[in-house]
Design an enzyme around this catalytic site. Structure first.
Site, PDB file in Angstrom:
ATOM      1  CB  CYS A   1     -10.124  24.562  -0.691  1.00  0.00           C
ATOM      2  SG  CYS A   1      -8.626  23.585  -0.849  1.00  0.00           S
TER       3      CYS A   1
ATOM      4  CG  ASP B   1       4.936   5.573   0.137  1.00  0.00           C
ATOM      5  OD1 ASP B   1       4.019   5.086  -0.554  1.00  0.00           O
ATOM      6  OD2 ASP B   1       6.128   5.562  -0.219  1.00  0.00           O
TER       7      ASP B   1
ATOM      8  CB  CYS C   1       2.215  12.073  -0.579  1.00  0.00           C
ATOM      9  SG  CYS C   1       3.254  12.113   0.858  1.00  0.00           S
TER      10      CYS C   1
ATOM     11  CG  LEU D   1      18.893  -0.634   2.464  1.00  0.00           C
ATOM     12  CD1 LEU D   1      20.262  -1.283   2.293  1.00  0.00           C
ATOM     13  CD2 LEU D   1      17.824  -1.705   2.604  1.00  0.00           C
TER      14      LEU D   1
ATOM     15  N   GLY E   1       8.569   1.706   5.524  1.00  0.00           N
ATOM     16  CA  GLY E   1       9.008   2.083   6.861  1.00  0.00           C
ATOM     17  C   GLY E   1       8.056   1.619   7.943  1.00  0.00           C
TER      18      GLY E   1
ATOM     19  CG  ASP F   1       5.691  -2.487  -1.310  1.00  0.00           C
ATOM     20  OD1 ASP F   1       5.897  -1.869  -0.252  1.00  0.00           O
ATOM     21  OD2 ASP F   1       5.951  -2.008  -2.441  1.00  0.00           O
TER      22      ASP F   1
END
Ligand SMILES: [Zn+2]
Length: 370
Positions: free
Chosen positions: A333, A129, A186, A70, A40, A61
């Site tokens: 934490c 990402d 993530c 898309l 993105g 990549d």
């Protein structure tokens, strides 16, 4: 070398800007930029950099194009599906501007290949990402003396910052809360498709300013963008002397791949939300819970949950005897990363169902203190 007739036509709108002009355009054509991640963020960044006439563009990549890409990854279309992103990106950028030398790296950036790949570039655009890649790219740029334009997106919000060696703080100066070698995984989250368009374009803007020497860069400034409120904010921050990679006594002196640690990877883990933990404490469950804050003593002194004791993560393995009698240890934490690491240590010591506060003290104190 003077600009050719076709270059003068192609870049005429740059040449009309006194701040860029022929000299700026020649600087762009001599520049070498690596885009990490053709997603993105990398899509608009790479498209605009190719259009601007950057001399050499690298696209790294390891993924293939998926239909779900898309919605925001404007380098690709339905004909790109299942093809390697780096390859498709190279073809698309080459069609946009054949004067740019585009190189595709259909692989993941790792500790083992970063030095060799970065050697051919002066500026790195981080559009990955994954948090582990973001730290790796930052460390590589600090260690190898490359400029870095970093950005990240989440749901409706984006952030961006620029690092230039010797001129300001790095990504770790700002986001230091990762226990060694471990960063939170993530998980896939939603994102407004147009959001990376804004942030990736800001990254391309920063690269062009860096190359041509115009304007003021996002050095020591974290720019945040809230698409829902349509507001930009910025937070100033400084280089930290104790930064683990760019500080005066760095502990990161060579690259290594971070292990992504995910709550789902820890068997028996009990994950508490702020609401759950508050409700338990309010109900007087303190005898069944042992709250252990694993931050450093000075962080603990700066504010903690009343019932918590402090055992810094580095001491935890030796001091687990203080924990084992507790019915249920709950580790805490700043952001929920070191507490996950604490759960791993506790599991290794035979505590079968350790708990942790998801989101850490940041979540506990609410967004006002973030
Ligand atoms: Zn730093």
């Amino acid at each position: 070398m003077p600009l050719s007739a076709s270059e003068q036509a192609r870049y005429s709108r740059h040449l009309l800007l006194p701040e860029i002009g022929a000299r700026g355009q020649q600087l762009l054509q001599a520049a070498r930029v690596l885009v990490v991640g053709a997603g993105g963020l990398g899509s608009p960044a790479a498209l605009y950099l190719a259009a601007a006439g950057i001399g050499r563009l690298g696209i790294i990549d390891g993924d293939r194009v998926d239909l779900s890409n898309l919605q925001r990854q404007v380098l690709f279309d339905v004909d790109s599906l299942d093809r390697p992103k780096a390859e498709v990106a190279r073809e698309r950028l080459q069609r946009l501007n054949p004067q740019v030398a585009v190189r595709a790296y259909p692989t993941e950036l790792r500790a083992a290949n970063a030095r060799e790949i970065l050697a051919d570039y002066d500026i790195v655009i981080d559009g990955s990402d994954r948090l582990s890649t973001r730290y790796l790219v930052n460390d590589a740029c600090v260690l190898f003396g490359k400029a870095l334009v970093s950005a990240a997106i989440h749901r409706f919000e984006g952030q961006a910052m620029t690092y230039v060696p010797g001129r300001g703080p790095c990504y770790r100066c700002l986001f230091s809360d990762s226990a060694e070698g471990v960063v939170p995984n993530c998980a896939e989250a939603g994102v407004l498709g147009v959001l990376p368009g804004v942030m990736g374009t800001i990254q391309a803007t920063e690269a062009i300013k860096l190359i041509t020497g115009v304007g003021e860069l996002l050095i020591g400034r974290l720019l945040t963008y809230d698409a829902l409120e349509l507001r930009f904010h910025e937070f100033r921050f400084r280089r930290r002397d104790d930064c683990t990679v760019c500080g005066t006594a760095p502990t990161i002196t060579a690259l290594r791949d971070a292990t992504e640690l995910c709550a789902a990877d820890i068997p028996g883990l009990r994950q508490f939300s702020v609401e759950e933990l508050r409700a338990l404490l309010d109900a007087g469950a303190t005898s069944q819970l042992r709250l252990i804050d694993v931050r450093d003593p000075q962080e603990f002194a700066g504010g903690h949950i009343e019932q918590a004791i402090n055992i810094p993560l580095a001491d935890l393995a030796q001091r687990l005897t203080e924990v084992q009698h507790a019915a249920l240890p709950v580790f805490i934490c700043l952001s929920g990363v070191r507490s996950l690491r604490a759960c791993v240590i506790a599991r290794q010591a035979g505590i079968e169902a350790p708990g942790h506060l998801a989101g850490g003290m940041r979540a506990w104190s609410g967004p006002a203190s973030a």
